[in-house]
Structure formats: structure tokens, C-alpha cells
Design an enzyme around this catalytic site. Structure first.
Site, PDB file in Angstrom:
ATOM      1  N   THR A 152       0.683  -1.350   0.102  1.00 18.94           N
ATOM      2  CA  THR A 152       0.058   0.135   0.058  1.00 18.94           C
ATOM      3  C   THR A 152       0.766   1.354   0.101  1.00 18.94           C
ATOM      4  OG1 THR A 152      -1.796  -1.246   1.272  1.00 18.94           O
ATOM      5  CG2 THR A 152      -1.910   1.327   1.233  1.00 18.94           C
ATOM      6  N   ASN A 173       6.118  -0.985   3.816  1.00 19.59           N
ATOM      7  CA  ASN A 173       5.090  -0.389   4.802  1.00 19.59           C
ATOM      8  C   ASN A 173       5.937  -0.162   5.956  1.00 19.59           C
ATOM      9  OD1 ASN A 173       2.971  -0.413   3.050  1.00 19.59           O
ATOM     10  ND2 ASN A 173       2.009  -2.389   3.604  1.00 19.59           N
ATOM     11  N   TYR A 235      -5.228  10.952   8.938  1.00 23.82           N
ATOM     12  CA  TYR A 235      -5.759   9.688   8.820  1.00 23.82           C
ATOM     13  C   TYR A 235      -6.572   9.247   9.938  1.00 23.82           C
ATOM     14  CZ  TYR A 235      -6.417   5.023   7.397  1.00 23.82           C
ATOM     15  OH  TYR A 235      -6.992   3.700   7.019  1.00 23.82           O
TER      16      TYR A 235
HETATM   17 ZN   LIG Z   1      -3.166  -1.214  -0.122  1.00 25.76          ZN
END
Ligand SMILES: [Zn+2]
Length: 497
Positions: A152, A173, A235
């Protein structure tokens, strides 16, 4: 029924070339003419003649229908293509220049990411809104190619910088800075981690306004971008998707000079469900349908404000998803006979196995021993993992030019996972992070708006091309990056002279 079987009987086992296509079609048409040229026979009785002529006519009609279908079939299938760049194989748009802006005096781009939206999910269930964008916009016909590792954070940041992870710094990540020993996590917002120039910074550097409703890296202050209040959200996954869409829509209620020219919008689905249940569960179908509803909410809101046709909507995902299960496991512990790999050496287990041995331990000797063990036939699923010195990884992965990338990287086959040791906790679900050559890791690309031709299909391309695409739409100069400067010219409609 009849025409279907006629069509099947003309279907070759291998797709013919375009030349063969037209040859086949013309042969079929020619035999049709010969068979039907002179059906009369004066020596027979009148009724027999009528029956005979009728039968011939029916045969002629059937043959003509079959030929027409065969022609249509070959002419449509011959336009497919496999790799970028191949502009000659893209379908030709009917439009030749971009459409004029109606309400705005500057182009606007909304970049939407649906996390883990594997290519093909759009066919799982009716997705009328996504298909509206596809039908009236430009689509990567076999999906968008993520960067390696197909995770991601590396991918979202490649999309907005045009850089491969080795160059934008977010190589995973989670990773460890080899010099300071500091750990990067998805909550690290210090600018030192985030290299390159993301789109919101480029836009702000040009004195224009940008907005981001959750996008990895958007909270980080860089250049003229200081994550301005009201235009940059910190976030919080609990914010309902509707609220995110409505906030983006509210920007269009501002005086036109204050409307951000670039807006990023992020949804966690269907990645969230994909990890839990794998890509084929009905839960995914439901999540895909939910994302489609959000696209519909956005389109409706823009239409209500009379700006839908003025706005460029780019819908992408960051990566795909593949099913994993407990039989597809590789345990590092099983390699102990060849080399012991303590947990402290391992920065990331799966699927992009990342190992940094301590100083004094030669990475190449560790690689040699691991591969010897894996290939011995004595390690469960050993043949499905191969480890490399990062410099020796296939160059197409672009995954070596950073100190942050540990010296040893393992590539596992699709659907396999690497773990330290056997445990009772075993499960079936979904994962991503694999080699970006796997089709299961592909995601979607759809562009809709004045500079995207309607109904156009383009070959698949890597997401590092998107940065130049957006700066080109906005007509601003972008920062140097790994995308091709000529790419936007293949995908966007030229501005009329
Ligand atoms: Zn993702």
C-alpha cells in the site's frame, strides 16, 4: 443458436493476425457469392424448384450471417494488446482534441484510490457508476501495473511522485533506516522519510491549491505544502466514506479561484475485506458495490453543481489481491540446517522477504546457503521461494538503488507466504506484496474528463506514469521522475490549437 455454432466453427484455436483476419473474412464472403450465384434448375417441377430456391436462400442467409459475425469477431479481437508502450495498438478515439472547459478556467483533477481493488473486481457485481466512467472515459484495458513491492504505502507514494520506491524512499510499509536504526511505520510523518515531490507539493509550488482526503504521505510537510487545515485530513479510518466524498464535493462550492486544482481521495475498501477473506468471497463483492456507490455519490454531486464534465476523475487502486492458505507456507526455521536466520535479521517476512544480516555476516554467503536449502527438496515449499542479493533482482523490479532496501530480498510464488516457524495459527485469506508481474497484483485505471477520450482503451502501464499524466492535465511543470515524458501524449487528447 444457429449463428452461435456457425461462429464457433469459424473460431481458430490461435488468434490470427490482422492480415489473416481479413483473408478469412473475404474468403467466407467469396464462397457465399459462389454458392448462391445460380440457384435455378429448369428441368425440375415448379414446386421442387421453389423448395430448392428457398433452401438455397436460407443457406445463403445463414452463411451471410455467419460471415458477418465472423468478421465482427475477428475485427474486435484483433485490437487487443499486451504491453506499453504500443500506441499503435490503442483503440482510436473518435475525438481528436480535448473538450473545452465549460465552467472552470483551469483544469481540475480528482485522484481516487480504492485500496486493493484487484483488476477484474469491476465485473464481480453490477458497478454502474464505475462502468459509466469506463464507457465515457479512458481505461487501461488489462489494468494498472503496481510497483514492487505491491504494498500500500510504496504504491500510493509512487502514484503521486512518479518514482519507484527505491527513489521515493518508502520501500515498504515498515522498514529500518540502516544508518540511524530508526523504524519507519505507516504513522511516520517526518519529511526525511518521504523523498521525491508528491503531486500536492508540485501543485502548491506552482501557487495552486491542492487537497487530500487521506493519502499516504499527504500529512507530511514538504516544500510549499504544509497540509493546510480543511484541505488535508489526518488519517482516521473511522471516517465514513460518504463524509470523505461530501468534503471533496464541498470544495466545488468555493469561489472558483479557491477550488483546489488537485484533490486526492482514499478508500480502504476492498483491501480490508480482501485480506480477511481472499479475493473470491461475497464480502468482496459487497465492498466493490460499496465503492461503486461512492463513485456514484461523487458523480451525482458534481452533476448537481454542473461541473461533472469539467472535472478530470482518475480512479486507480494501489495493487491487487491473491488468495492465500495454510498449505502455501514456507518456514525460515526449516532452513536452520543450512543457515540460521534470527528474527532480528528479518525486516519483513511476506511476501517481499527482506533480510539484513548484521555487519560481519556476508549477505552473499547467506543468500547462497538459503537457496541451497530451498533447492534441496527437504524444505517444505522451498522451490516456491528464491532469494537474491538486491543488486541481482530482475532489473524490471527497480528495487536496489536505496540503502533502505535490505541486502537480501526473497521473491515468493503467487499465494505463498513466508513465516519464521510453524504455529497453530493458520488461516486462509488474501495477500499482496508479490512480484508485480503477477496478474493478480494488477489494479484498475480509469480516466474521465475533458482530456480523456470517451470509450478509449489503452494498454496496461505502470503507476509511475500517473504523475506526468496529472501534471500534464494541469498544465504545470512536474519534478523529474521515473515516468516517461511522452506517456501523457499517448493517453490524453491534445488541446485544440
Ligand atoms: Zn493497499
Amino acid at each position: 443458436m444457429g449463428t452461435d455454432s456457425a461462429l464457433n466453427s469459424t473460431k481458430p484455436t490461435q488468434r490470427p493476425t490482422q492480415e489473416e483476419d481479413s483473408h478469412n473474412s473475404s474468403t467466407a464472403l467469396l464462397s457465399f457469392d459462389n454458392d448462391c450465384s445460380d440457384p435455378s434448375n429448369p428441368s425440375q417441377k415448379r414446386t421442387t424448384t421453389i423448395i430448392f430456391i428457398s433452401l438455397l436462400l436460407i443457406t445463403c442467409i445463414a452463411l451471410s450471417a455467419a460471415s458477418a459475425f465472423a468478421f465482427l469477431f475477428f475485427s474486435t479481437t484483433s485490437s487487443s494488446s499486451s504491453s506499453w508502450p504500443a500506441p499503435a495498438q490503442t483503440s482510436s478515439p473518435i475525438e481528436t482534441t480535448s473538450r473545452a472547459l465549460i465552467k472552470f478556467n483551469h483544469p481540475v483533477v480528482i485522484l481516487i484510490s480504492s485500496d486493493g481493488f484487484r483488476f477484474g473486481y469491476q465485473f464481480k457485481t453490477p458497478t454502474p457508476n464505475i462502468h459509466r466512467l469506463i464507457a465515457k472515459g479512458t481505461e487501461a484495458v488489462t489494468g494498472l501495473i503496481p510497483v514492487f513491492p505491491t504494498l500500500t504505502f510504496p504504491n500510493h507514494y509512487s502514484i503521486v511522485t512518479g518514482l519507484y520506491p527505491a527513489y521515493h524512499g518508502i520501500i515498504n510499509n515498515r522498514f529500518v533506516d540502516p544508518i540511524t536504526g530508526e523504524v519507519f511505520t505507516t504513522r511516520s510523518h517526518e519529511p526525511k522519510w518521504w523523498l521525491g515531490e508528491p503531486l500536492w507539493e508540485t501543485v502548491a509550488n506552482h501557487g495552486l491549491r491542492a487537497a487530500a482526503y487521506f493519502w499516504p504521505g499527504s500529512e507530511v510537510h514538504k516544500g510549499s505544502w504544509n497540509c493546510p487545515e480543511g484541505f488535508c485530513m489526518f488519517y482516521n479510518e473511522s471516517v465514513p466514506f460518504e463524509e470523505r466524498v461530501d468534503k471533496i464535493l464541498s470544495y466545488f462550492d468555493l469561489p472558483s479561484a479557491e477550488i483546489p486544482v488537485f484533490m486526492a481521495l482514499y478508500f480502504e475498501d476492498p483491501d480490508h475485506q480482501g485480506h480477511q477473506v481472499g479475493p473470491d468471497d461475497p464480502e468482496i463483492t459487497e465492498a466493490v458495490s460499496g465503492i461503486d456507490k461512492m463513485i456514484g455519490r461523487l458523480i451525482n454531486g458534481l452533476e448537481k453543481r454542473g461541473v461533472f464534465e469539467d472535472v478530470h476523475i482518475i480512479m486507480v487502486g494501489d495493487h491487487g489481491m491473491v488468495g492465500t492458505c495454510d498449505k502455501k507456507l514456507i518456514f525460515l526455521d526449516d532452513l536452520a540446517h543450512w543457515v540460521k536466520i534470527p528474527a532480528e535479521w528479518v525486516q519483513y517476512y511476506t511476501p517481499a522477504l527482506s533480510i539484513r544480516p548484521p555487519p560481519g555476516v556476508s549477505p552473499s554467503s547467506v543468500v547462497g546457503k538459503i537457496n541451497e536449502g530451498l533447492q534441496s527438496g527437504k524444505v517444505q515449499n522451498g522451490k516456491h521461494l528464491k532469494v537474491y542479493l538486491k543488486e541481482e533482482l530482475p532489473s524490471r523490479l527497480h528495487y536496489s538503488a536505496s540503502d533502505r532496501i535490505p541486502p537480501i530480498i526473497g521473491l515468493v510464488e503467487e499465494g505463498f507466504k513466508v513465516e519464521e516457524q510453524r504455529s497453530k495459527h493458520q488461516e486462509c485469506g488474501g495477500a499482496h506484496g508479490y512480484d508485480n508481474a503477477f496478474f493478480s497484483m494488477r489494479t484498475i485505471f480509469i480516466g474521465h474528463g475533458p482530456q480523456f477520450a470517451r470509450g478509449r482503451k489503452v494498454p496496461s502501464f505502470e503507476n509511475v506514469q500517473i504523475y506526468n499524466l496529472v501534471t500534464s492535465i494541469l498544465n504545470i511543470k512536474g519534478a523529474p521522475n521515473n515516468g516517461s515524458l511522452s506517456f501523457p501524449g499517448f493517453v490524453l487528447l491534445p488541446t485544440p490549437k
